[in-house]
Design a protein around this motif. Structure first.
Motif, PDB file in Angstrom:
ATOM      1  N   MET A   1       0.731  -1.150   0.114  1.00 35.32           N
ATOM      2  CA  MET A   1       0.057  -0.325  -0.008  1.00 35.32           C
ATOM      3  C   MET A   1       0.783   1.255   0.037  1.00 35.32           C
ATOM      4  N   GLN A   2       2.020   1.313   0.565  1.00 35.33           N
ATOM      5  CA  GLN A   2       2.765   2.575   0.840  1.00 35.33           C
ATOM      6  C   GLN A   2       3.816   2.477  -0.376  1.00 35.33           C
ATOM      7  N   GLN A   3       2.949   3.064  -1.452  1.00 31.91           N
ATOM      8  CA  GLN A   3       3.593   3.185  -2.677  1.00 31.91           C
ATOM      9  C   GLN A   3       3.020   4.076  -3.699  1.00 31.91           C
ATOM     10  N   LEU A   4       3.482   4.612  -4.550  1.00 28.23           N
ATOM     11  CA  LEU A   4       3.156   5.398  -5.694  1.00 28.23           C
ATOM     12  C   LEU A   4       2.832   4.613  -6.799  1.00 28.23           C
ATOM     13  N   GLU A   5       1.727   4.069  -7.137  1.00 26.88           N
ATOM     14  CA  GLU A   5       1.704   3.014  -8.112  1.00 26.88           C
ATOM     15  C   GLU A   5       0.608   3.372  -9.479  1.00 26.88           C
ATOM     16  N   ILE A   6       1.343   3.391 -10.449  1.00 22.66           N
ATOM     17  CA  ILE A   6       1.023   3.751 -11.760  1.00 22.66           C
ATOM     18  C   ILE A   6       0.355   2.220 -12.323  1.00 22.66           C
ATOM     19  N   LYS A   7      -0.552   2.370 -12.666  1.00 21.45           N
ATOM     20  CA  LYS A   7      -1.133   1.170 -13.404  1.00 21.45           C
ATOM     21  C   LYS A   7      -2.101   1.286 -14.698  1.00 21.45           C
ATOM     22  N   ASN A   8      -1.401   0.682 -15.605  1.00 20.38           N
ATOM     23  CA  ASN A   8      -1.874   0.552 -17.109  1.00 20.38           C
ATOM     24  C   ASN A   8      -2.463   2.016 -17.438  1.00 20.38           C
TER      25      ASN A   8
ATOM     26  N   GLY B   1      -2.660   4.064  -1.905  1.00 16.34           N
ATOM     27  CA  GLY B   1      -3.927   3.458  -2.237  1.00 16.34           C
ATOM     28  C   GLY B   1      -5.016   4.437  -2.613  1.00 16.34           C
ATOM     29  N   GLU B   2      -4.722   5.587  -2.469  1.00 23.75           N
ATOM     30  CA  GLU B   2      -5.786   6.464  -2.831  1.00 23.75           C
ATOM     31  C   GLU B   2      -5.770   7.070  -4.499  1.00 23.75           C
TER      32      GLU B   2
ATOM     33  N   LYS C   1      -1.470  16.181   0.120  1.00 23.23           N
ATOM     34  CA  LYS C   1      -1.277  14.918   0.758  1.00 23.23           C
ATOM     35  C   LYS C   1       0.208  14.313   0.640  1.00 23.23           C
ATOM     36  N   GLY C   2       1.064  15.014  -0.032  1.00 22.67           N
ATOM     37  CA  GLY C   2       2.497  14.560  -0.052  1.00 22.67           C
ATOM     38  C   GLY C   2       2.981  14.298  -1.424  1.00 22.67           C
TER      39      GLY C   2
END
Ligand SMILES: Nc1ncnc2c1ncn2[C@@H]1O[C@H](COP(=O)(O)OP(=O)(O)O)[C@@H](O)[C@H]1O
Ligand SMILES: [Mg+2]
Lengths: 469, 254
Positions: free
Chosen positions: B1-8, B66-67, B80-81
């Motif tokens: 969850m503690q990540q910056l996640e770029i999905k497709n 996660g947001e 939010k950072g």
């Protein structure tokens, strides 16, 4: 994000409230000789003032509206629907305790008594037609400084008052100076004796409370040789659906070597027609500076000027105008050079938001026979939206050799990239806008006294908050 | 969850698809380098993450812890950072660095709370010293009349002041001479730690000698074509982008 709505609302429209007040003196609606005589009667004018008023009424009636060059919106003013004089009484008290409760609470809400304690040398508070309070700190009074309402001034100090009254701005200068001359009431009369430097500012606060009302204060300030004074005025009115008229005349006289600074921060509600004539007469080596901040109103027409009558005198106009949706700020400056080695400086910044329109109108006149005169004029406009508008009419006539003039004008826009950049740092769109606008006026505001730059910054923030998003 | 996640992620400007099915995750505490030739879409990726209004997201999502970022305004993302050091930072005429940063920090405080001026200036001066920025800069307007190098330093100063959780640094090395590069790199390195995830976008391997990444991704024509450890950057340096393009089955640009 806007949670505490009640607090926000009061703050946003600081001046937008009004209390019901019983007026003992009411000249009724419309304008004619009877109304002018009524005003003269209740104010117990000396004969020369009554005659001055009646003559001015004729001038007012004979003069056309200046709509051949100014906004057609002026025609929306119905002079027959306005109330020209409303007061509870004609004498200002020297103590807030004696100000009637129903009036006092207005000024308390506007924070005037508090500011007086904090940083002012004296205060005059005008409520509709008359000053209800007027006082200066004892130490300042003991130096011989006179600070009273215009009514008191013309009666108690006729020898000074009469000598200068109407001399800088003659009745027939324009239709609105004639109107003011006919029905004037309130405003300040100030005299600073030779060599006296008043350390803290004197302040007047002009409050319109009644609907369909016209406020016509008349201010006359004389700084005798080598004296110094800063005078500040603030103004507000509640928001009504009908037109309110504010039409003041302000005359300044700086005698040899005197320094006079006149600061205005006005925050009129959007139904006010603000048509004001302001001019100073600068004698040898004296300095007159107008700092003029115009926020609010439906239409403002105001061009503070200085007649540079004495050798080496100096005139300055620093102005900021903010035209929000539906508003027109038609402002500028006049510099009439009438002696050798005179200098003038005009810096004007305007901001147009939404359908707001800002017009700069300048007049700089240096006749051929004068030597070594200088003028610098800068006018910068900032447009916030695609619908915002700005126009510049700088009329500069500089003749003769050895006289110089410098003129710069710019129009800029807050770019979408700039706003995005600021938002990326965590500022909301409104905050980003207001910070950008503050940045635009920053170099000018830095020259203002602290208390006023803080107030101005806050007013700009409130305007931007209301107009974005 | 503690990540910056770029999905497709898919992004278009008008009819033109710039980001084409890109996925990448930056964990908190990690340093990811994204390398790619000019025009491959690196800045577009950075600006879309930050919420620039010009780009149209046509598919995928970006999650920060996660947001879903696409449901937030740019300023909300920032508060939010999320921090973006711009490749081409905007000027903010008349607004001093001190006032700008102060407003940005104030915007992060709960309503009614005032930023403490003394603490603020203490922190500002400390970070300026770290980045070898002259004190006189506090009273200069943001980016107005700055040289390329000054702008980049000012971006990292802002990052240091705002303490982001995730930072995207877009070509922070471009336009810097070697001395300035070292200063900026040491500034970024000093901010590294378990509470910061960085996406470091660069065209050249040079920067990675000073900021050593945990992961390297190669981006060509809107997608990640290769990922690996820090050695990948060296390999790329040696063999050039054409090598990657051939391997990725992308057309080799003229
Ligand atoms: N605002 C824009 N309008 C039109 N095309 C753009 C815009 N921004 C980027 N592009 C195009 O998108 C592609 C990727 O650009 P960019 O993201 O800046 O690449 P990089 O940062 O990798 O050099 C380029 O072909 C560029 O021309
Ligand atoms: Mg780029």
């Amino acid at each position: 994000m806007k949670t505490d709505t009640s607090a926000v609302n009061i703050d946003r429209d600081k001046g937008d409230f009004h209390y019901k007040v019983d007026y003992g003196y009411d000249a009724g609606v419309g304008l004619d000789e009877r109304v002018v005589n009524y005003i003269s009667d209740v104010k117990q004018d000396p004969d020369w003032v009554r005659e001055f008023r009646l003559k001015a009424l004729q001038t007012f009636e004979s003069k056309p509206l200046p709509t051949h060059w100014a906004s057609k919106d002026l025609e929306a003013i119905d002079f027959n629907k306005i109330r020209y004089y409303l007061a509870q009484g004609q004498r200002a008290t020297r103590s807030w305790d004696e100000v009637p409760e129903d009036v006092k609470r207005t000024f308390e809400r506007l924070g005037i008594p508090e500011q007086e304690r904090k940083f002012l040398a004296g205060v005059e508070a005008q409520f509709d037609s008359e000053a209800v309070y007027s006082n200066i700190k004892k130490a300042v009074g003991e130096q011989g400084v006179i600070f009273v309402g215009s009514t008191e001034g013309l009666k108690e100090y006729p020898e000074i008052f009469r000598r200068w009254f109407g001399k800088v701005i003659p009745t027939g200068d324009n239709k609105f100076s004639a109107l003011n001359s006919a029905v004037f009431s309130g405003g300040s009369f100030i005299y600073v004796p030779p060599g006296v430097k008043v350390k803290h500012p004197l302040q007047a606060y002009f409050r319109i409370n009644a609907e369909n009302f016209g406020q016509f204060e008349r201010t006359l300030i004389i700084c005798d040789e080598g004296s110094e004074l800063t005078y500040m005025e603030g103004c507000t009115a509640p928001k009504f659906n009908t037109a309110t008229l504010h039409s003041a005349v302000v005359e300044l006289i700086a005698l040899k070597g005197a320094k006079l600074q006149y600061i205005t921060v006005q925050n009129w509600s959007p139904n006010v027609f603000n048509l004001v004539t302001k001019r100073g007469l600068a004698h040898e080596e004296s300095e007159i500076k107008w700092i003029d901040c115009n926020i609010g109103s439906r239409l403002t027409m105001k061009y503070p000027g200085v007649v540079l009558k004495g050798r080496k005198s100096r005139g300055e106009v620093l102005s900021i105008a903010l035209a929000n949706n539906g508003q027109h700020q038609d402002t500028g400056a006049k510099m009439i050079h009438a002696a050798d080695e005179t200098t003038s400086n005009i810096i004007s910044k305007s901001i147009s938001i939404g359908t707001g329109r800002a017009t700069y109108r300048g007049l700089v006149h240096v006749p051929k026979h004068l030597k070594n005169c200088r003028n610098n004029t800068e006018c910068d406009a900032l447009l916030i939206n695609a619908t915002s508008r700005t126009d510049t009419y700088p009329a500069i006539t500089v003749r003769g050799t050895g006289n110089s003039v410098q003129h710069e004008a710019s129009v800029s826009q807050v770019s979408a990239e700039q706003i995005f950049y600021m938002q990326q740092r965590g500022l909301s769109e409104a905050q980003a806008m207001s910070l950008s606008v503050n940045g635009f006026v920053n170099d000018l505001v830095r020259q203002f006294p602290m208390e006023y730059s803080v107030e101005l910054k806050r007013l700009i923030e409130l305007e931007m908050e209301g107009s974005v998003g | 969850m503690q990540q910056l996640e770029i999905k497709n992620l898919r992004v278009a400007i008008g009819e033109n698809e710039i980001i084409r099915d890109l996925s990448l995750s930056v964990g908190l505490g990690e340093m990811h380098a994204v390398m790619g030739p000019n025009g491959s879409g690196k800045s577009t990726l950075a600006k879309v993450i930050a919420g620039h209004p010009d780009y149209k997201v046509t598919g995928g999502e970006v999650l920060m812890d996660g947001e879903n970022l696409f449901e937030l305004d740019p300023d909300e993302r920032a508060r939010k950072g999320l921090f973006l050091a711009f490749q081409y930072p905007s000027e903010v005429p008349g607004v001093t660095i001190a006032n700008f940063l102060r407003a940005a920090m104030q915007a992060r405080l709960p309503e009614g709370e005032e930023l403490e001026a003394t603490d603020y200036y203490a922190k500002l001066y400390e970070k300026m010293d770290l980045l070898e920025i002259d004190r006189s800069f506090t009273s200069r307007a943001v980016n107005e009349g700055f040289s390329g190098g000054e702008k980049k330093r000012c971006e990292i100063l802002q990052m240091a002041m705002l303490d982001p959780r995730y930072a995207v640094l877009d070509e922070t090395d471009s336009g810097l001479d070697i001395d300035a590069l070292k200063v900026v790199a040491s500034g970024v390195n000093s901010l590294r730690g378990p509470n910061l995830g960085v996406l470091l976008i660069t065209h050249y391997q040079r920067l990675l000698n000073y900021i050593v990444p945990d992961f390297v991704h190669v981006m060509v024509h809107g997608r990640i074509v290769r990922s690996g450890g820090k050695e990948l950057a060296l390999e790329l340096e040696e063999k050039g982008y054409d090598w990657i393009r051939e391997h990725a089955g992308e057309p080799v640009a003229a």
